[in-house]
Write a protein that holds these residues in place. Structure first.
Motif, short mmCIF file in Angstrom:
data_model
loop_
_atom_site.label_atom_id
_atom_site.label_comp_id
_atom_site.label_asym_id
_atom_site.label_seq_id
_atom_site.Cartn_x
_atom_site.Cartn_y
_atom_site.Cartn_z
N HIS A 58 0.75 -1.27 -0.13
CA HIS A 58 0.08 0.05 0.05
C HIS A 58 0.74 1.33 -0.10
O HIS A 58 1.27 1.70 1.03
N HIS A 60 1.50 5.14 -2.37
CA HIS A 60 0.92 5.93 -3.25
C HIS A 60 2.17 6.95 -3.86
O HIS A 60 2.38 7.88 -3.13
N LYS A 151 -8.38 -1.45 -6.57
CA LYS A 151 -8.90 -0.96 -5.61
C LYS A 151 -10.06 0.06 -5.92
O LYS A 151 -10.25 0.59 -6.84
N HIS A 239 -6.04 -0.35 5.31
CA HIS A 239 -5.70 0.68 6.47
C HIS A 239 -6.90 0.55 7.41
O HIS A 239 -7.43 1.54 7.85
N ASP A 313 0.71 2.56 3.38
CA ASP A 313 -0.24 3.97 3.04
C ASP A 313 0.56 5.26 2.81
O ASP A 313 -0.04 6.17 2.80
ZN ZN Z 1 -4.05 4.61 0.44
#
Ligand code: ZN
Ligand code: URP
Ligand code: ZN
Length: 463
Positions: A58, A60, A151, A239, A313
């Motif tokens: 996870h 970005h 996702k 998350h 994340d």
């Molecule tokens: Zn995320």
């Protein structure tokens, strides 16, 4: 050759030597004679733990969220990853131009990563809208492109409504993909947010107030039921931040429903009290940080095997940028924070060294389980002959203090600044190459490889 280390697998530990040839584990044995391999570089791992390289499913990197672009791209993000013991990342593609195809975003993200990534990488497909073309594209994404997870967002700009969620779950299940979801009830958040704005309550500390844990738990329960209705489609919740959501997941798992869940170090080690700090903006992420009682419930879930993975994340924005007047209002501040380099050290210290989770569970959470769920096992995620020699060495006797100044990302803060850590990562190897050693980055841009992932395995057994 790695000698005298303690090899740690999700299934147990052993004191063995390891031989690496051409980037793969060639032999594991109680004793491998160095003299028989005169060309080998010998690493003495006495007193150290040897674990499979971390897999962070996870991140970005290089993401444009409309009001800002994240500060880490695929070079700085994966440089930071390997320096923190993570040798594989599965990044979330960002949203593309309105109406764009799944393949469009894959090409965009492949271009972002190529020549830049230091760690091996794949992407989760992102579903920003549903129509027949998108549904028909899914099979080729899985079989031809090796993208076997997608996702869905239930909030933010490209949220999907229940009808589209249902269609996505059904088709993704049919084509051998795992559906992952950001679960938050968008309508409840919007209503609470409007009320706060009306009352002039837009300081960063109101971010958490605008999206309480029931927003998340409701969406988790809804997704569980929709997945069940969609021919029992496999579902992965990202998350997780709270115990109520975990209760719903446990109910579903008790009935053998194929659902899995990820949490992140921030939900385990930070709580809502940070929103009273002067630098509260650093902690604007969604879901927000919760009361300490929720962190405690997540630790119990980790220990008892109710939570399957720990990812980060990582979605970093410069604090200098977040502090600008145009972002001072929490409704106008980009959501997310860094963490890819901190995951292994923080979870090792707070989990293993504090006695909350075993070493085996640590390996399962950070490497083996993510590899199995996301079609990377046994190439990744295990210490076995034939697997990629992605390895980390940890000295459990060394201590350190976590400082952003010693990290390798492009951000200007760490949410874990000043944390006292027990145990120290001493080395990271990617396919047999030393890419980080004693806090120094030794790799180079472009050495990371794109990973064509296998379809989702419906009979996956996790640790
Ligand atoms: Zn995320
Ligand atoms: O606030 C967060 N977590 N930002 C990153 C995107 C997401 O929701 O995962
Ligand atoms: Zn999310």
């Amino acid at each position: 050759m790695i000698k005298h280390g303690t090899l740690v697998r999700a299934s147990g530990q052993s004191h063995q030597d390891m031989l690496i040839i051409d980037g793969k584990i060639a032999a594991i044995a109680d004793h491998i004679d160095a003299a028989a391999h005169p060309q080998a570089t010998v690493i003495d791992a006495s007193g150290q733990l040897v674990l499979p390289g971390g897999i962070d499913v996870h991140t970005h990197f290089n993401i444009d969220v409309g009001i800002a672009r994240s500060c880490d791209d695929f070079f700085t993000g994966t440089r930071s990853a390997v320096c923190g013991g993570t040798t594989t990342i599965v990044d979330h593609m960002g949203f593309g131009p309105k109406g764009c195809s799944l393949h469009h975003q894959l090409e965009v993200y492949k271009a972002h990563a190529k020549d830049n990534a230091v760690a091996d990488y794949s992407f989760h497909g992102v579903i920003q809208h549903i129509n027949d073309d998108i549904l028909d594209e899914m099979a080729a994404m899985v079989t031809e492109e090796g993208i076997s997870s997608f996702k869905l967002y239930l909030t933010y700009g490209y949220k999907l409504g229940d009808e589209d969620v249902f269609k996505a779950l059904e088709r993704l299940n049919q084509v051998g993909a795992l559906t992952t979801v950001h679960p938050e009830n968008d309508a409840a958040i919007a209503a609470r947010r409007s009320k706060l704005v009306e009352q002039g309550k837009t300081a960063p500390k109101y971010h958490g107030v605008s999206r309480p844990l029931e927003c998340e738990a409701e969406a988790i329960a809804r997704m569980i039921n929709l997945a069940k209705l969609a021919d029992n489609a496999p579902l992965y919740i990202v998350h997780l931040s709270n115990g109520l959501g975990l209760d719903y997941l446990n109910l579903a798992r008790g009935q053998q429903q194929p659902v899995w869940v990820e949490t992140c170090p921030q939900y385990l080690t930070l709580n809502e009290t940070v929103y009273t700090r002067e630098d509260a903006t650093k902690f604007i992420l969604s879901p927000p940080l919760r009361p300490q009682a929720e962190c405690d419930k997540l630790w119990v879930g980790l220990e008892q095997g109710q939570i399957d993975t720990v990812a980060t994340d990582h979605c970093s924005f410069l604090y200098q940028q977040q502090k600008q007047p145009q972002h001072a209002d929490f409704t106008r501040c980009p959501n997310g924070m860094p963490g890819v380099e901190a995951r292994i050290p923080v979870l090792f210290s707070e989990g293993v060294m504090q006695g909350r989770i075993t070493l085996e569970r640590f390996v399962a959470l950070t490497s083996t389980n993510p590899a199995k769920l996301f079609g990377l096992y046994p190439k990744k995620g295990c210490l076995a002959v034939g697997s990629d020699a992605d390895l980390i060495l940890i000295d459990p006797a060394a201590d350190s203090i976590h400082r952003h100044s010693e990290l390798h990302d492009a951000c200007d803060y760490s949410p874990y600044e000043g944390m006292k850590l027990k145990g120290k990562l001493t080395m990271t190897l990617l396919r047999g190459q030393i890419v980080a050693k004693d806090g120094q980055f030794l790799g180079h841009a472009g050495q990371g490889q794109f990973l064509h992932r296998q379809p989702f395995n419906p009979i996956v057994e996790l640790h």
